[in-house]
Design a protein around this motif. Sequence first.
Motif, PDB file in Angstrom:
ATOM      1  N   GLY C 240      -5.217   7.867  43.984  1.00 46.73           N
ATOM      2  CA  GLY C 240      -4.980   8.896  44.988  1.00 46.73           C
ATOM      3  C   GLY C 240      -4.324  10.125  44.399  1.00 46.73           C
ATOM      4  N   LYS C 241      -3.365   9.883  43.504  1.00 49.45           N
ATOM      5  CA  LYS C 241      -2.554  11.010  43.015  1.00 49.45           C
ATOM      6  C   LYS C 241      -3.226  11.813  41.898  1.00 49.45           C
ATOM      7  N   HIS C 242      -4.042  11.181  41.090  1.00 50.87           N
ATOM      8  CA  HIS C 242      -4.554  11.872  39.900  1.00 50.87           C
ATOM      9  C   HIS C 242      -6.064  11.667  39.780  1.00 50.87           C
ATOM     10  N   GLU C 243      -6.812  12.120  40.780  1.00 51.83           N
ATOM     11  CA  GLU C 243      -8.233  11.765  40.841  1.00 51.83           C
ATOM     12  C   GLU C 243      -9.004  12.129  39.575  1.00 51.83           C
ATOM     13  N   GLU C 244      -8.783  13.333  39.055  1.00 54.57           N
ATOM     14  CA  GLU C 244      -9.562  13.795  37.909  1.00 54.57           C
ATOM     15  C   GLU C 244      -9.320  12.897  36.688  1.00 54.57           C
ATOM     16  N   ARG C 245      -8.039  12.682  36.418  1.00 55.38           N
ATOM     17  CA  ARG C 245      -7.666  11.845  35.282  1.00 55.38           C
ATOM     18  C   ARG C 245      -8.218  10.428  35.441  1.00 55.38           C
ATOM     19  N   TYR C 246      -8.201   9.961  36.686  1.00 53.87           N
ATOM     20  CA  TYR C 246      -8.690   8.629  36.985  1.00 53.87           C
ATOM     21  C   TYR C 246     -10.161   8.506  36.602  1.00 53.87           C
ATOM     22  N   GLU C 247     -10.946   9.513  36.942  1.00 51.61           N
ATOM     23  CA  GLU C 247     -12.374   9.467  36.617  1.00 51.61           C
ATOM     24  C   GLU C 247     -12.592   9.486  35.112  1.00 51.61           C
ATOM     25  N   GLU C 248     -11.748  10.255  34.424  1.00 53.34           N
ATOM     26  CA  GLU C 248     -11.885  10.321  32.970  1.00 53.34           C
ATOM     27  C   GLU C 248     -11.720   8.938  32.353  1.00 53.34           C
ATOM     28  N   LEU C 249     -10.827   8.165  32.932  1.00 49.58           N
ATOM     29  CA  LEU C 249     -10.564   6.820  32.403  1.00 49.58           C
ATOM     30  C   LEU C 249     -11.796   5.918  32.464  1.00 49.58           C
ATOM     31  N   SER C 250     -12.742   6.231  33.345  1.00 47.56           N
ATOM     32  CA  SER C 250     -13.918   5.362  33.479  1.00 47.56           C
ATOM     33  C   SER C 250     -14.763   5.386  32.211  1.00 47.56           C
ATOM     34  N   ARG C 251     -14.513   6.346  31.326  1.00 47.77           N
ATOM     35  CA  ARG C 251     -15.271   6.397  30.074  1.00 47.77           C
ATOM     36  C   ARG C 251     -14.733   5.396  29.042  1.00 47.77           C
ATOM     37  N   TRP C 252     -13.628   4.721  29.338  1.00 47.92           N
ATOM     38  CA  TRP C 252     -13.001   3.831  28.372  1.00 47.92           C
ATOM     39  C   TRP C 252     -13.073   2.386  28.804  1.00 47.92           C
ATOM     40  N   PHE C 253     -12.957   1.496  27.850  1.00 49.85           N
ATOM     41  CA  PHE C 253     -12.679   0.118  28.237  1.00 49.85           C
ATOM     42  C   PHE C 253     -11.532  -0.425  27.400  1.00 49.85           C
ATOM     43  N   VAL C 254     -10.933  -1.500  27.910  1.00 45.45           N
ATOM     44  CA  VAL C 254      -9.770  -2.098  27.275  1.00 45.45           C
ATOM     45  C   VAL C 254     -10.152  -3.515  26.883  1.00 45.45           C
ATOM     46  N   THR C 255      -9.828  -3.894  25.672  1.00 46.97           N
ATOM     47  CA  THR C 255     -10.287  -5.188  25.172  1.00 46.97           C
ATOM     48  C   THR C 255      -9.235  -5.775  24.246  1.00 46.97           C
ATOM     49  N   PRO C 256      -9.149  -7.108  24.155  1.00 43.73           N
ATOM     50  CA  PRO C 256      -8.127  -7.683  23.281  1.00 43.73           C
ATOM     51  C   PRO C 256      -8.454  -7.457  21.809  1.00 43.73           C
TER      52      PRO C 256
ATOM     53  N   ALA D 180      -6.406  10.971  24.342  1.00 38.09           N
ATOM     54  CA  ALA D 180      -7.787  10.506  24.349  1.00 38.09           C
ATOM     55  C   ALA D 180      -8.749  11.592  23.893  1.00 38.09           C
ATOM     56  N   LYS D 181      -8.375  12.856  24.081  1.00 36.73           N
ATOM     57  CA  LYS D 181      -9.282  13.946  23.693  1.00 36.73           C
ATOM     58  C   LYS D 181      -9.486  14.016  22.184  1.00 36.73           C
ATOM     59  N   ARG D 182      -8.616  13.382  21.432  1.00 37.62           N
ATOM     60  CA  ARG D 182      -8.755  13.439  19.968  1.00 37.62           C
ATOM     61  C   ARG D 182      -9.593  12.292  19.413  1.00 37.62           C
ATOM     62  N   LEU D 183      -9.975  11.345  20.235  1.00 31.05           N
ATOM     63  CA  LEU D 183     -10.782  10.205  19.740  1.00 31.05           C
ATOM     64  C   LEU D 183     -12.126  10.707  19.221  1.00 31.05           C
ATOM     65  N   VAL D 221      -9.835   8.526  11.174  1.00 28.45           N
ATOM     66  CA  VAL D 221     -10.285   9.151  12.411  1.00 28.45           C
ATOM     67  C   VAL D 221      -9.812   8.261  13.556  1.00 28.45           C
ATOM     68  N   PRO D 222      -9.169   8.838  14.567  1.00 25.28           N
ATOM     69  CA  PRO D 222      -8.754   7.987  15.697  1.00 25.28           C
ATOM     70  C   PRO D 222      -9.969   7.474  16.481  1.00 25.28           C
ATOM     71  N   THR D 223     -10.031   6.178  16.679  1.00 26.22           N
ATOM     72  CA  THR D 223     -11.134   5.570  17.432  1.00 26.22           C
ATOM     73  C   THR D 223     -10.628   4.760  18.624  1.00 26.22           C
ATOM     74  N   VAL D 224      -9.330   4.519  18.688  1.00 23.72           N
ATOM     75  CA  VAL D 224      -8.774   3.788  19.836  1.00 23.72           C
ATOM     76  C   VAL D 224      -7.482   4.452  20.311  1.00 23.72           C
ATOM     77  N   ILE D 225      -7.119   4.132  21.537  1.00 25.88           N
ATOM     78  CA  ILE D 225      -5.789   4.467  22.036  1.00 25.88           C
ATOM     79  C   ILE D 225      -5.109   3.143  22.304  1.00 25.88           C
ATOM     80  N   ASP D 226      -3.845   3.057  21.980  1.00 29.75           N
ATOM     81  CA  ASP D 226      -3.083   1.858  22.302  1.00 29.75           C
ATOM     82  C   ASP D 226      -2.976   1.773  23.822  1.00 29.75           C
ATOM     83  N   ALA D 227      -3.177   0.572  24.369  1.00 27.72           N
ATOM     84  CA  ALA D 227      -3.128   0.427  25.827  1.00 27.72           C
ATOM     85  C   ALA D 227      -1.776   0.870  26.373  1.00 27.72           C
TER      86      ALA D 227
END
Lengths: 284, 284, 284, 284
Positions: C240-256, D180-183, D221-227
């Motif tokens: 709700g608070k940061h819609e634009e930034r939130y959408e940008e995050l959809s380009r990433w995934f998090v993995t162990p 993230a913009k530097r990845l 080259v940065p390829t990840v961001i720390d969670a």
Amino acid sequence: MGEMEIRTDLALESREGVASSLDVKRDVICSSVEKLQGIKVSTVEIASEKAQKLMGKPMGTYVTIEGKPVTEQEESYGELLSKELSLVLEKLLTKYKVSSALVVGLGNRMVTPDALGPRTLDYLDINRHLDEEYPITVSAIVPGVMAQTGMETAEIVQGIVKETKPELVVVVDALAARNAKRLGCTIQLSDTGICPGSGVGNHRNAINKETLGVHVISIGVPTVIDARTIVSDAVGDFHGKHEERYEELSRWFVTPKDIDESIQLLSRILADGINHAFSGNKTS
Amino acid sequence: MGEMEIRTDLALESREGVASSLDVKRDVICSSVEKLQGIKVSTVEIASEKAQKLMGKPMGTYVTIEGKPVTEQEESYGELLSKELSLVLEKLLTKYKVSSALVVGLGNRMVTPDALGPRTLDYLDINRHLDEEYPITVSAIVPGVMAQTGMETAEIVQGIVKETKPELVVVVDALAARNAKRLGCTIQLSDTGICPGSGVGNHRNAINKETLGVHVISIGVPTVIDARTIVSDAVGDFHGKHEERYEELSRWFVTPKDIDESIQLLSRILADGINHAFSGNKTS
Amino acid sequence: MGEMEIRTDLALESREGVASSLDVKRDVICSSVEKLQGIKVSTVEIASEKAQKLMGKPMGTYVTIEGKPVTEQEESYGELLSKELSLVLEKLLTKYKVSSALVVGLGNRMVTPDALGPRTLDYLDINRHLDEEYPITVSAIVPGVMAQTGMETAEIVQGIVKETKPELVVVVDALAARNAKRLGCTIQLSDTGICPGSGVGNHRNAINKETLGVHVISIGVPTVIDARTIVSDAVGDFHGKHEERYEELSRWFVTPKDIDESIQLLSRILADGINHAFSGNKTS
Amino acid sequence: MGEMEIRTDLALESREGVASSLDVKRDVICSSVEKLQGIKVSTVEIASEKAQKLMGKPMGTYVTIEGKPVTEQEESYGELLSKELSLVLEKLLTKYKVSSALVVGLGNRMVTPDALGPRTLDYLDINRHLDEEYPITVSAIVPGVMAQTGMETAEIVQGIVKETKPELVVVVDALAARNAKRLGCTIQLSDTGICPGSGVGNHRNAINKETLGVHVISIGVPTVIDARTIVSDAVGDFHGKHEERYEELSRWFVTPKDIDESIQLLSRILADGINHAFSGNKTS
């Protein structure tokens, strides 16, 4: 007919070509035992300098585990081969009384029949970096081939051995055989290390006890036949008659069409055998 | 001497074995042009059923671009080969007037000499899923080999062609040659598609205009020699004398030791040539 | 709070977010059974259109096998998971009475957490091309992702299904979870197929019974968390608070960080479970 | 607020967090130049122990080449980045006057965002094993990660350096960025080597001039961001409030969904830049 004709990394096959000139008590001592399901474990001891020269292989003991070709359908057969490898390896480990080992996966991961070493290491249990205690501390390296590194494999291994001080080096490599029937179903284990080129002597580029200062066990499975062998076998004295063409053939290798599946299965079999021997649980 | 002896996917080589029985105007029409730096572009048109039968290859046009073997040092030489491929391909695209193409990468990515098709597709410019307009809409598929899929490659390609309706199918594949000197430096382009097995006729498993209903261009580079060829060449009539052993040899292939590097370079050369032809920028 | 917040492919998790609005008899029917060593098998049946809409997942049955994360040391634990998968799959096979299946390995082999589908197929027993008879005829395809093919995966699968006529399609895919604790240790099996995007409805690009005309079973394991989930969980109403930034995050995934080892083990577990269910040997 | 908050391998970003406490003449000396097409080359010199401590990075010079993200369509843009890398590298080579170099590709080839080092080496021109003379003799090694080898990377590199005696070590590695913009579009080159863990001091496991005895240049080259970064950025002081959860996040990494394509392009760009600098042809 000279050693050039004997295109094989298997001591078993080297002997076949020159058996008549060797004394079975003094030069080469052989024995073999039949195991379950047609598996045969043979020992060839190259015991004299004469045998070393004639066979083109360094003095030492070569154990060969011969089975039938492994296929995906026979997982239990693969387990039998693993177990035999484990037994032979355990005997050497007991003799050497080592508590740490560096396993070296020779070959090129990108060329299928040469990927046996690197892919075996994919399944190896590595523990040197872990905090717990183990009967044998295991580390591993895939050094790559000279075209990738610009360095002799021996230089890389020597550097790592001096720095990390393992008491034993185990080298895993794909071999060339003379007889196509031995491809993918024969495991050779020796205490002589690996000698590039003619295969005998204390070469600077050998990976053996002389150059590394620690015990070296080499484990290999034939995955290719030298193209020269295939033609020589078919034509008799091809080498003598067509020297130039013969040399050209050395740029090629011959490999079975299902080599990818074989390498996948064999690398697992070797890793299982090595893991078991290192884990300290005696194979019954 | 029958077609069994002619172990080659190159029309140029098929012709060599039977040239004397064929009429150069009615059966097989050949021409060749010398290009820069020793590159030679030859055209073989198999024009009669007699030629088709004797040569063991379907009627149609085969263009061969022969160079010297590519190596990493000669990137500009690779560009020359790409450009020639692009020129031949553009001529066919102009003739067929297609606006969409499906490129099929045949072979097994895990077996180095058979990975040419899959690895060429790694470098291909795919655009069918993009919103913009392109002179030719490009899609691509790596169907895998039958041991991986359980399906005939032709079934997979036919299904995808019916569903996505490209106007042209381009098949990229690794080939077998008879003459080792042609490995890794000869590109063959034909309008006949791919026929598994004996190579002639409207087989259910062929990938050609009859089975797909659209134009098919096949592009290939020889990366292996059949083991039978190598022995036959050395021994003369080996087949006649040792039939059983001869058949056993069909399970093997012969490939150069630097095959990984070759495949890397060749896949890039093929992709560059195809990309350029599809992009609609005429090659000068 | 809308469906945007529920970044998960697991029905179990979708339900958590909206449980209070749903009737446990009419909308969502749940049950769960405890098995050996803490393995829990849960069934979520999405039974109404209301539940379908609120949960953002198509109506149907979702079975979840939850264990603890698998690691190399616990091979026997992996076997337990394989066995549970096999049991659930056998029940569906008995219900559907199929005699042929096409297994589809979704995802991109080159991106580690997305390689679960392709790598599972590496271990699958394929038999459709063999001459013998099998309880279930198995074929398999790795279609690749749209950036590689230019085609919708659904188009490729539809084409192959029409051509080769399997009675069942099994889709194997990597999933996204909301709760990091479920990564790499939860297997979801459903009869609803795969719906790209919002996940509900008869989309042209869905891989399900409507689009393929045959039964579809999908099997998946969560290997990533959507970056939006991780931030939302931490921050509450970040969307709700940061819609634009939130959408940008959809380009990433998090993995162990140990994802490669996990995928290796999981692909083997899935393949073992599927192979066993297809082989017709009842799991005891 | 401690160094824990500064989750970045980029000196440029480390400085951003602590700029106000540092003297721009004595502690950190910065400059930057705009190049063609928006490429910006910045130099950060960490010149005092105070700066080293506050920034969590060893004293030395860090050059950053910032561009826009590279994509397949913009091959010429990749060439611009290669050229800038080459220019910076040539300056250091001239200063160090070395005639031999060992390039080390850090990371894990099997985990996509961590494969930058190994895959860069795939394109590197290696010549140490060839007979001809070169301005700089180049060798290369992919040591693997500790879970694969059981050894510290520093041990492996130290062993090989002592044995093969290169005058320079170049380390190629994937980095973590904060922004993230530097990845995927920022190349950092430094003369400080690589320090695992806290990043400062003469650690036994560092790969730098102190431990190796030769010049060390690191390229990344940065390829990840720390969670942790992503959550901290979103939530402000997340660390302070949720310490346990914060630590759990350290097990994850965040990476863009098109990471495979990026790594492919970046590894080529780095290799081209390094190859050119080593070849002795001055970049104009």
